[in-house]
Scaffold this active site. Structure first.
Site, PDB file in Angstrom:
ATOM      1  N   ASP A 137       0.820  -1.208   0.000  1.00 44.88           N
ATOM      2  CA  ASP A 137       0.000   0.000   0.000  1.00 44.88           C
ATOM      3  C   ASP A 137       0.858   1.263   0.000  1.00 44.88           C
ATOM      4  O   ASP A 137       1.898   1.331   0.666  1.00 44.88           O
ATOM      5  CB  ASP A 137      -0.892  -0.012   1.251  1.00 44.88           C
ATOM      6  CG  ASP A 137      -1.990   1.031   1.194  1.00 44.88           C
ATOM      7  OD1 ASP A 137      -2.589   1.203   0.124  1.00 44.88           O
ATOM      8  OD2 ASP A 137      -2.252   1.665   2.228  1.00 44.88           O
ATOM      9  N   HIS A 138       0.405   2.282  -0.748  1.00 42.82           N
ATOM     10  CA  HIS A 138       1.076   3.591  -0.789  1.00 42.82           C
ATOM     11  C   HIS A 138       2.568   3.461  -1.085  1.00 42.82           C
ATOM     12  O   HIS A 138       3.406   4.111  -0.439  1.00 42.82           O
ATOM     13  CB  HIS A 138       0.855   4.359   0.514  1.00 42.82           C
ATOM     14  CG  HIS A 138      -0.484   5.017   0.600  1.00 42.82           C
ATOM     15  ND1 HIS A 138      -0.842   6.077  -0.197  1.00 42.82           N
ATOM     16  CD2 HIS A 138      -1.567   4.751   1.379  1.00 42.82           C
ATOM     17  CE1 HIS A 138      -2.077   6.441   0.088  1.00 42.82           C
ATOM     18  NE2 HIS A 138      -2.547   5.641   1.034  1.00 42.82           N
TER      19      HIS A 138
ATOM     20  N   ASN B  85     -10.186   0.553   3.327  1.00 36.62           N
ATOM     21  CA  ASN B  85      -8.894   0.448   4.009  1.00 36.62           C
ATOM     22  C   ASN B  85      -9.000   0.914   5.462  1.00 36.62           C
ATOM     23  O   ASN B  85      -9.544   1.996   5.724  1.00 36.62           O
ATOM     24  CB  ASN B  85      -7.847   1.318   3.311  1.00 36.62           C
ATOM     25  CG  ASN B  85      -7.371   0.740   1.992  1.00 36.62           C
ATOM     26  OD1 ASN B  85      -7.990  -0.166   1.434  1.00 36.62           O
ATOM     27  ND2 ASN B  85      -6.284   1.261   1.489  1.00 36.62           N
TER      28      ASN B  85
END
Length: 278
Positions: A83-84, A231
């Protein structure tokens, strides 16, 4: 239980009335707790590891290996997602590290550079069999984002989102609709009408980041309006930290297992609650 793909869980959720939750893993205990909570709820979910967490562990190898091991031993189907991720080379290592998907975050770049970088990573990631998520708009709570999730111009524009997906080829899109990362109170007011317009304009599943700051009823409305992947990170850390503080306040012993174990149990309970609430 074998590890499943993020794509399978997201596509299944998109075809149903229930979302798929993605929970942030910070430590091995987070992964264990998420797996336990998912088993208690009888619901598959996604274990996601952020670039910040990879930095904390001084590299991806150990935390990914531990998380993959937890997922393989779990009683409920679990997927692994990065993620990210802001580094293209790391994003393209996702499959090698045991993940089936990656969220490539080029949101700090000017729009044209964001499109170019995301399109390049997506093309190469697809060649590796990876499912790719990106973000358009400025979700609050990040260092490079505006101070407020409600500032003018920060929310995702449906027409721009449609063009962005077409230009980049991403498989899922995280959007800014009044949500904000790292919120410790459930006070976020989502623009449900905008979610509906984005759902109509964008041909891929929509993702809600910063869901810890969104009340359950607001989340239900967001899912009904068109959100598919939800999320959650900060809510788990609140549960963990609260339980640890409670144990530490009641003992002078130094063995970490009692307080870490209490934190792990608290995360599991919150995961089970969330999975059972929507």
């Amino acid at each position: 239980m074998s590890v499943v793909s993020t794509a399978d869980l997201v596509v299944t959720a998109a075809d149903s009335t229930k979302p798929v939750f993605a929970f942030n893993v910070v430590t091995l205990e987070h992964a264990e707790a998420i797996a336990a909570g998912a088993a208690a709820a009888g619901t598959p979910c996604i274990l996601q590891i952020s670039h910040n967490t990879i930095r904390f562990h001084r590299g991806p190898a150990a935390i990914l290996a531990g998380t993959v091991a937890v997922a393989r031993a779990a009683d409920t189907p679990l997927a692994i997602h990065l993620d990210h991720i802001t580094d293209a080379d790391l994003a393209l290592r996702a499959a090698e590290l045991g993940a089936s998907s990656v969220m490539f975050d080029a949101g700090a770049l000017p729009y044209a550079d964001n499109v170019a970088a995301t399109a390049d990573v997506t093309r190469r990631a697809h060649e590796l069999g990876l499912y790719v998520e990106a973000e358009l708009g400025y979700v609050g709570g990040k260092p490079d984002a505006p101070a407020s999730a409600h500032a003018a111009g920060v929310r995702t524009d449906p027409a721009e989102a449609s063009a962005y997906v077409a230009a980049t080829g991403v498989d899922a899109l995280a959007v800014a609709v009044g949500n904000s990362h790292a919120m410790t109170e459930k006070t976020a007011a989502l623009d449900q009408g905008l979610i509906g317009r984005l759902r109509s304009a964008v041909p891929v599943p929509l993702v809600l980041h910063g869901s810890s700051g969104v009340a359950d009823e607001e989340l239900r409305a967001a899912v009904a309006a068109g959100m598919t992947k939800i999320n959650v990170g900060t809510a788990l850390n609140i549960a963990f930290t609260g339980a640890v503080r409670e144990v530490l306040a009641s003992t002078d012993k130094v063995d970490p297992r009692p307080y870490v174990g209490a934190g792990r149990d608290a995360i599991a309970a919150e995961v089970q609650r969330l999975l059972s609430s929507l």
